[in-house]
Write a protein that holds these residues in place. Sequence first.
Motif, PDB file in Angstrom:
ATOM      1  N   SER A  53      42.054  40.060  40.211  1.00 45.44           N
ATOM      2  CA  SER A  53      42.130  39.195  39.041  1.00 45.44           C
ATOM      3  C   SER A  53      40.934  39.208  38.274  1.00 45.44           C
ATOM      4  N   GLU A  54      40.102  40.347  39.735  1.00 47.74           N
ATOM      5  CA  GLU A  54      38.666  40.251  39.317  1.00 47.74           C
ATOM      6  C   GLU A  54      38.888  40.935  37.792  1.00 47.74           C
ATOM      7  N   ILE A  55      39.290  41.895  38.166  1.00 50.43           N
ATOM      8  CA  ILE A  55      39.383  43.174  37.374  1.00 50.43           C
ATOM      9  C   ILE A  55      40.194  43.010  36.564  1.00 50.43           C
ATOM     10  N   ASP A  83      29.468  41.464  36.737  1.00 51.94           N
ATOM     11  CA  ASP A  83      29.548  40.942  37.675  1.00 51.94           C
ATOM     12  C   ASP A  83      30.964  40.887  38.611  1.00 51.94           C
ATOM     13  N   GLU A  84      32.292  40.250  37.481  1.00 51.06           N
ATOM     14  CA  GLU A  84      32.989  40.706  38.077  1.00 51.06           C
ATOM     15  C   GLU A  84      33.564  41.698  38.390  1.00 51.06           C
ATOM     16  N   ALA A  85      33.384  43.103  38.336  1.00 48.60           N
ATOM     17  CA  ALA A  85      33.629  44.248  38.554  1.00 48.60           C
ATOM     18  C   ALA A  85      33.487  44.259  39.832  1.00 48.60           C
ATOM     19  N   GLY A  86      31.696  43.984  40.433  1.00 45.52           N
ATOM     20  CA  GLY A  86      31.377  43.665  41.464  1.00 45.52           C
ATOM     21  C   GLY A  86      32.671  42.774  42.547  1.00 45.52           C
ATOM     22  N   HIS A  87      32.971  41.682  42.088  1.00 43.26           N
ATOM     23  CA  HIS A  87      33.119  40.765  42.831  1.00 43.26           C
ATOM     24  C   HIS A  87      34.796  41.626  43.474  1.00 43.26           C
ATOM     25  N   GLY A  88      35.752  42.468  42.215  1.00 39.38           N
ATOM     26  CA  GLY A  88      36.661  43.134  42.661  1.00 39.38           C
ATOM     27  C   GLY A  88      36.199  44.226  43.881  1.00 39.38           C
ATOM     28  N   GLU A 166      27.668  33.958  42.006  1.00 36.09           N
ATOM     29  CA  GLU A 166      27.838  34.570  40.770  1.00 36.09           C
ATOM     30  C   GLU A 166      28.350  33.810  39.855  1.00 36.09           C
ATOM     31  N   GLU A 167      29.670  33.002  40.898  1.00 39.19           N
ATOM     32  CA  GLU A 167      30.441  32.492  39.248  1.00 39.19           C
ATOM     33  C   GLU A 167      30.015  31.300  39.024  1.00 39.19           C
ATOM     34  N   SER A 168      28.672  31.301  39.648  1.00 39.67           N
ATOM     35  CA  SER A 168      28.279  29.341  39.034  1.00 39.67           C
ATOM     36  C   SER A 168      27.632  29.901  38.199  1.00 39.67           C
TER      37      SER A 168
HETATM   38 FE   LIG Z   1      34.689  36.612  39.915  1.00 40.78          FE
END
Ligand SMILES: [Fe+2]
Length: 324
Positions: A53-55, A83-88, A166-168
């Motif tokens: 989902s992050e990616i 950031d979303e790439a990092g979360h993945g 990071e989401e916040s």
């Molecule tokens: Fe995320």
Amino acid sequence: MSAPTLDRPTDEAALQQRFDATIAADRRIEPRDWMPDGYRKTLVRQIAQHAHSEIIGMQPEGDWLLAAPSLRRKAILLAKVQDEAGHGMYLYSAAETLGADRADLTDKLIEQKQKYSSIFNYPTLTYADVGVIGWLVDGAAICNQVPLCRSSYGPYARAMIRICKEESFHQRQGYELLMTMMGGTEEQRAMVQDAVDRWWWPSLMMFGPPDDDSPNSAQSMAWGIKRHSNDELRQRYVDMSVPQAQFLGVTLPDPDLHWDEETGHWRFGPIDWAEFKQVVSGNGPANAERIRRRRAARDDNAWVTEAATAYARKHAGAVTEGAA
Ligand SMILES: [Fe+2]
Ligand SMILES: [Fe+2]
């Protein structure tokens, strides 16, 4: 000398007992610990789905990187998408501690044997969608993810702590963009309202099916992977979002939405679960496009992975030789 049996039980029943005691005491299960097969499988499925989902979630907003209206907006959006790439990456790493293979998980995503959040199968039609995704989609993600910081599996819980911080930021940048647009022209305000109309209901679906139609939830809660039910989290999200919508000056597209004095909650109308089932099973407006692009990214960039792997191998060889 044999290992002391009290500290390191080897038979299945004793291992299960130790696992149960760890969960009951609200302590973390770590990669080295014994765990039931079902627990491992459930975690791999959930963490992989989360990582995917992050990616995939980088795509709808990434589409606006070149069209962001100012350098400042471009820098903010770029930081968010990165950031979303990092979360993945954190999440694939957490799945690897359970014995999963990252490349194999990516293949399963592309072959549609594993799912990702249905929300990312909707298109981003205007720049206001960037703001609404930050406010509502990242907002819903926060409601879902904050309790996961206390998940029973250590690597997952620890990854979630950083992700939630990071989401916040993501939610704030979205809300700040919308506040700016709402203070702009009539046309900009209409764009925001239109984006809210399109994203509100899909954001409610992000919490998953209702509790009485969520077969794996009870076991996940007993294992401490999940801490609250889908409906509880959805209600928390609605209660949080309504005052934010009022402050922003937009209308949420739900004629049944009303304050329930008795329970102290905002009550909302029925969710279109038929739409959810369609989108989650691959028939949403952008499913095919999301997978096509993920497949192209894997195939077109395979040479980078190969080169990096060859370099790492060569470097490791040089280090071993040097040591010898
Ligand atoms: Fe995320
Ligand atoms: Fe995010």
